[in-house]
Structures are given as C-alpha cells and as structure tokens.
Design an enzyme around this catalytic site. Structure first.
Site, mmCIF file in Angstrom:
data_model
loop_
_atom_site.group_PDB
_atom_site.id
_atom_site.type_symbol
_atom_site.label_atom_id
_atom_site.label_comp_id
_atom_site.label_asym_id
_atom_site.label_seq_id
_atom_site.Cartn_x
_atom_site.Cartn_y
_atom_site.Cartn_z
ATOM 1 C CB CYS A 132 98.529 85.756 41.088
ATOM 2 S SG CYS A 132 98.527 84.775 39.592
ATOM 3 C CB CYS A 135 100.753 82.707 40.675
ATOM 4 S SG CYS A 135 100.458 84.030 39.510
ATOM 5 C CG ASP A 136 100.771 82.514 44.702
ATOM 6 O OD1 ASP A 136 101.760 82.025 44.132
ATOM 7 O OD2 ASP A 136 100.687 83.718 45.007
#
Ligand code: NAP
Length: 310
Positions: A132, A135-136
């Site tokens: 992701c 997300c990261d």
C-alpha cells in the site's frame, strides 16, 4: 436469536459495531483469524483523519474496538465462521459445531493483497516490502530512494505515480509489455519522467532477508529468460486483491472475482444481509472509506430491523 452479527474486525466491522451498538442492537462481532484486519499489517497510518502525526495501525484498530465495546458490542475472538445459510429469515452461521442465528448479518470480511508468493517477500514484509503506497509511501525509509512497483493495473499505476512524490525513481515491473490499467492512468505513468517501466519481467527474489532490509530485487525477463538485479530500497506489490468471500459462495451475489455485489447502499441480494468495506470495494480500498461503508451498513441494518416490526 441475535439482532445483528458482524463478521470481520477491520475498519468496516468495528464501525458497523459502533453504530449498531449505539442503536441499542447489542451486536455480536466475530473477529476472524486476523483481528483488526489489514490495517494491523501496516506500520503507521498517516491518512486517517484526526491523527495529524499518524497512528500505528494496530493502535487505531484497538481504539475502534474499545469505542465499539464501550457501547455494548460483544466480541468473540479468533472464531472462524465455517458455513452460512442465508436461505431462511433466521440467518444461520456455523462456528465449527456451534450454530448462531441472527436477524441481520453485516459482512465485513475484507480482502487481502495478492502476494507474489516469494519466501523473501514474506520475510521482508513491513521491512521494505509493502502492499500500500498510500499507507507507507511517505515513510522516511523510502524517501529519495529507488523504489520498485510490481503490477500493470490501475493500482500499480496509481501507486507508481504516488510514489514519485517521495522516491528518486520508481521502476514499474510488469509481466507483459503493455499495461492493463485504464488509458489515462497508463499515459500518466508512461509520461512521468521519474517512472521507468520494466516490461516482460517478474520479480523472482527480493534481497536481503538476511539483513532484514530491502536492498534490491532479482528480475527475470519472460521473453529472453535473462535474470538481472535491480538495487532498490522498497518493493510495492500491487497485483490485485483477493476478497475474503469464499464462505458466501452460492449464498449471496458476488462478481467474477468474488467481490460482494450490493444492490443499493450496503444491501446484498439477501434480505437482512449487508456488506461493507474491502469485500465489496474494488476501487477505493482505504481505511476511511471502509469505516464509512461500515457506518452505512449499520444504518441500513438498523432500518431493516425496524421494518420487521412495522
Ligand atoms: P488488476 O486490474 O487485476 O491488475 C493486477 C495487475 O497485476 C495486472 O497487471 C496483472 O498482470 C498483474 N498481476 C497479477 N498477478 C500477478 C503475479 N502473480 N505476478 C505479477 N503480476 C501479476 O488489479 P488492480 O490494479 O488492483 O485493480 C483492481 C480494480 O480496481 C480494477 O478494476 C481497477 O480498474 C480498479 N482500480 C481503479 C483505480 C482508479 O480508477 N483510480 C485505482 C485502483 C484500482 P496482467 O495485466 O498480465 O494480468
């Protein structure tokens, strides 16, 4: 007979629990085998509104659980629903030998990221291998580094584009020589000077599990059979998702890939059965959108239950 049983304990499940609990429906939530869902597999969540400094994924999920339980949600941990029968008005769920009946069921079983299937991929997950970018991608370990994105669909293109905000260069590794992604996404990727497409290639290994950090990938060209190494600091795998809905095969309508089909809002084709989060959503797949549909499923279930008494 339960009023409402919620299957799944990701953002959608806990939000559905919070709302149905506050509607005094005394929901029962079955956590499944991975309590907390996909978010517990990511490190810091920086895009959930209300946490300006970001929040640990597990901490966020524990907060949601605490909030849902504060209003009367009953939680059962690690239980696996092995069979369902939605053919009668008493919706029936089997937990191995135990049988539960409910007037309403909210399915929030989520989806998991499809994996490449490499041993090194598993060993380096959260240590440079991620599923992701949203997300990261902004984590310090990826900033100003060469990053690899695997896949050729809209997700891979979206991730590759997004990562150019942080990376020095993004290499998009795809197993064919044309992208599956929509034209606009593909054009965006191919015209981005920070993205280099690596065609006809698959990742056959990720280095360096012995050092607990990603230092590069081994590539195999499927046309020539040649192998090569590509140094990088991160590998973003975006080769599709697998909805966790096999349990409902033959019971509710799903699409060819297993995503649950909702007719209106979160209503499935079966009266009293609602679905929310990543087991339905093939487009957005964000924590906040899963929470949003969990809320919608709770409201739909509440109205459905009220309609049974009128
Ligand atoms: P997808 O469209 O199924 O694409 C998966 C990609 O991964 C394909 O290019 C596929 O290669 C490749 N792949 C699959 N298994 C692989 C393996 N084992 N090794 C290497 N490569 C592999 O999945 P997605 O990109 O997650 O998109 C899913 C759906 O969501 C699509 O309908 C998409 O349009 C939608 N979506 C939309 C947006 C947007 O509009 N903003 C963003 C994200 C997703 P092949 O091409 O060779 O099959």
């Amino acid at each position: 007979m339960e009023n409402v049983v919620i299957i799944g304990s990701g953002c959608a499940g806990w939000t559905a629990a919070l709302y149905t609990a506050r509607a005094n429906l005394h929901p029962l939530l079955l956590t499944g085998e991975q309590p907390g869902g996909l978010l517990t597999t990511t490190s810091i969540v920086e895009n959930y509104p209300g946490f300006p400094e970001g929040i640990d994924g597990t901490e966020l999920m524990m907060g949601m659980q605490k909030q849902a339980e504060r209003f009367g949600t009953r939680t059962r941990y690690g239980v696996k629903v092995t069979k369902v029968d939605f053919s009668k008005s008493a919706l029936t769920l089997w937990l191995e030998e135990e049988v539960i009946e409910a007037k309403a069921v909210i399915i929030a079983t989520g989806a998991s990221h499809r994996h490449l299937g490499l041993k090194s991929e598993d060993l380096l997950e959260r240590k440079g291998v991620t599923y992701c970018a949203t997300c990261d991608g902004a984590l310090p370990m990826f900033r100003n580094q060469v990053l690899v994105v695997v896949g050729g669909g809209d997700s891979a293109c979206e991730e590759a584009n997004y990562l150019t905000h942080f990376a020095s260069k993004v290499c998009l590794v795809h197993r064919r020589d044309s992208l599956r992604a929509s034209k606009i996404m593909a054009d965006r990727v191919l015209s981005n000077p920070k993205i280099q497409a690596v065609w006809n290639s698959v990742v056959t290994d990720i280095y360096d599990a012995s050092k607990d950090v990603v230092t590069g990938v081994q590539l195999k060209n499927l046309k020539t059979g040649a192998t090569s190494e590509l140094p990088c600091a991160g590998v973003f795998v975006a080769i599709g998702h697998v909805p966790a809905t096999d349990l409902f095969k033959g019971q509710i309508d799903r699409d060819a890939e297993g995503f649950i089909l909702c007719k209106k809002g979160t209503y499935t084709n079966v009266a009293g059965v609602f679905a929310a989060g990543d087991c339905v959503d093939r487009v957005y797949r964000q924590a906040v959108t899963a929470a949003g549909t969990g809320c919608a499923a709770a409201i739909d279930a509440e109205r459905y239950l009220a309609s049974l008494h009128t």
